[in-house]
Design a protein around this motif. Sequence first.
Motif, PDB file in Angstrom:
ATOM      1  N   ALA A   2      33.235   9.729  29.733  1.00  0.00           N
ATOM      2  CA  ALA A   2      32.695  11.058  29.479  1.00  0.00           C
ATOM      3  C   ALA A   2      33.861  11.977  29.133  1.00  0.00           C
ATOM      4  O   ALA A   2      34.971  11.800  29.628  1.00  0.00           O
ATOM      5  CB  ALA A   2      31.946  11.592  30.692  1.00  0.00           C
ATOM      6  N   ASN A  54      33.863  15.318  29.720  1.00  0.00           N
ATOM      7  CA  ASN A  54      34.013  16.404  30.682  1.00  0.00           C
ATOM      8  C   ASN A  54      32.837  16.371  31.668  1.00  0.00           C
ATOM      9  O   ASN A  54      31.922  15.553  31.513  1.00  0.00           O
ATOM     10  CB  ASN A  54      34.086  17.752  29.961  1.00  0.00           C
ATOM     11  CG  ASN A  54      32.916  17.955  29.012  1.00  0.00           C
ATOM     12  OD1 ASN A  54      31.774  17.630  29.332  1.00  0.00           O
ATOM     13  ND2 ASN A  54      33.185  18.495  27.839  1.00  0.00           N
ATOM     14  N   ARG A 110      30.265  18.274  32.021  1.00  0.00           N
ATOM     15  CA  ARG A 110      28.965  18.519  31.379  1.00  0.00           C
ATOM     16  C   ARG A 110      28.448  17.263  30.682  1.00  0.00           C
ATOM     17  O   ARG A 110      27.269  16.948  30.755  1.00  0.00           O
ATOM     18  CB  ARG A 110      29.112  19.676  30.385  1.00  0.00           C
ATOM     19  CG  ARG A 110      27.865  20.508  30.275  1.00  0.00           C
ATOM     20  CD  ARG A 110      28.113  21.774  29.529  1.00  0.00           C
ATOM     21  NE  ARG A 110      28.121  21.474  28.105  1.00  0.00           N
ATOM     22  CZ  ARG A 110      28.508  22.294  27.166  1.00  0.00           C
ATOM     23  NH1 ARG A 110      28.938  23.487  27.482  1.00  0.00           N
ATOM     24  NH2 ARG A 110      28.478  21.954  25.910  1.00  0.00           N
ATOM     25  N   HIS A 111      29.341  16.543  30.015  1.00  0.00           N
ATOM     26  CA  HIS A 111      28.975  15.294  29.356  1.00  0.00           C
ATOM     27  C   HIS A 111      28.537  14.269  30.403  1.00  0.00           C
ATOM     28  O   HIS A 111      27.544  13.549  30.217  1.00  0.00           O
ATOM     29  CB  HIS A 111      30.174  14.785  28.552  1.00  0.00           C
ATOM     30  CG  HIS A 111      29.904  13.573  27.736  1.00  0.00           C
ATOM     31  ND1 HIS A 111      30.904  12.732  27.334  1.00  0.00           N
ATOM     32  CD2 HIS A 111      28.762  13.035  27.245  1.00  0.00           C
ATOM     33  CE1 HIS A 111      30.400  11.740  26.627  1.00  0.00           C
ATOM     34  NE2 HIS A 111      29.088  11.900  26.566  1.00  0.00           N
ATOM     35  N   TYR A 134      25.087  15.030  31.605  1.00  0.00           N
ATOM     36  CA  TYR A 134      24.103  14.634  30.589  1.00  0.00           C
ATOM     37  C   TYR A 134      23.804  13.142  30.704  1.00  0.00           C
ATOM     38  O   TYR A 134      22.638  12.723  30.662  1.00  0.00           O
ATOM     39  CB  TYR A 134      24.620  14.969  29.187  1.00  0.00           C
ATOM     40  CG  TYR A 134      23.658  14.564  28.104  1.00  0.00           C
ATOM     41  CD1 TYR A 134      22.623  15.402  27.725  1.00  0.00           C
ATOM     42  CD2 TYR A 134      23.767  13.335  27.482  1.00  0.00           C
ATOM     43  CE1 TYR A 134      21.723  15.029  26.749  1.00  0.00           C
ATOM     44  CE2 TYR A 134      22.872  12.943  26.504  1.00  0.00           C
ATOM     45  CZ  TYR A 134      21.852  13.799  26.142  1.00  0.00           C
ATOM     46  OH  TYR A 134      20.946  13.406  25.181  1.00  0.00           O
ATOM     47  N   VAL A 147      21.744  12.947  20.389  1.00  0.00           N
ATOM     48  CA  VAL A 147      22.856  12.377  21.148  1.00  0.00           C
ATOM     49  C   VAL A 147      22.445  11.019  21.712  1.00  0.00           C
ATOM     50  O   VAL A 147      23.202  10.056  21.660  1.00  0.00           O
ATOM     51  CB  VAL A 147      23.288  13.327  22.287  1.00  0.00           C
ATOM     52  CG1 VAL A 147      24.320  12.684  23.180  1.00  0.00           C
ATOM     53  CG2 VAL A 147      23.805  14.629  21.708  1.00  0.00           C
TER      54      VAL A 147
END
Length: 122
Positions: free
Chosen positions: A64, A66, A68-69, A72, A92
């Motif tokens: 990932a 970060n 936030r990623h 998700y 995505v």
Amino acid sequence: MRAERRAKAAPQHRFVVLHCDGCGAATNASYELRPVMVPAALVDNCFGLPLWLQTPCVGHTLWAFNPRHLAYLKEFLRAGLRERHSTANASVVSRLPGWLKQAKHRGEALGAVERLERLLLR
């Protein structure tokens, strides 16, 4: 240490200000732009440095960019129903690797996400 990129286009000068969250010191650092293919190379696409958030998972590497990623990915893996309403390669999710989207890997992938979340707490 954190680096922030605010401009949408790369400026002519190739310097960035780095701030230390611990002591508050700041310094200018030079950089160069190079095209980077991700995920072929597990590096960030701004500085070309190895991604910190990566861990082995079912013979692959779960990564990932970060927090936030990572959130998700966790949300995707925990979802009970995955409907697609758009055309191919327009979302995505359509670009996630096939092994990650397979139900048989969901438990191990969630475990890998949790390992990466623990890295964030350090």
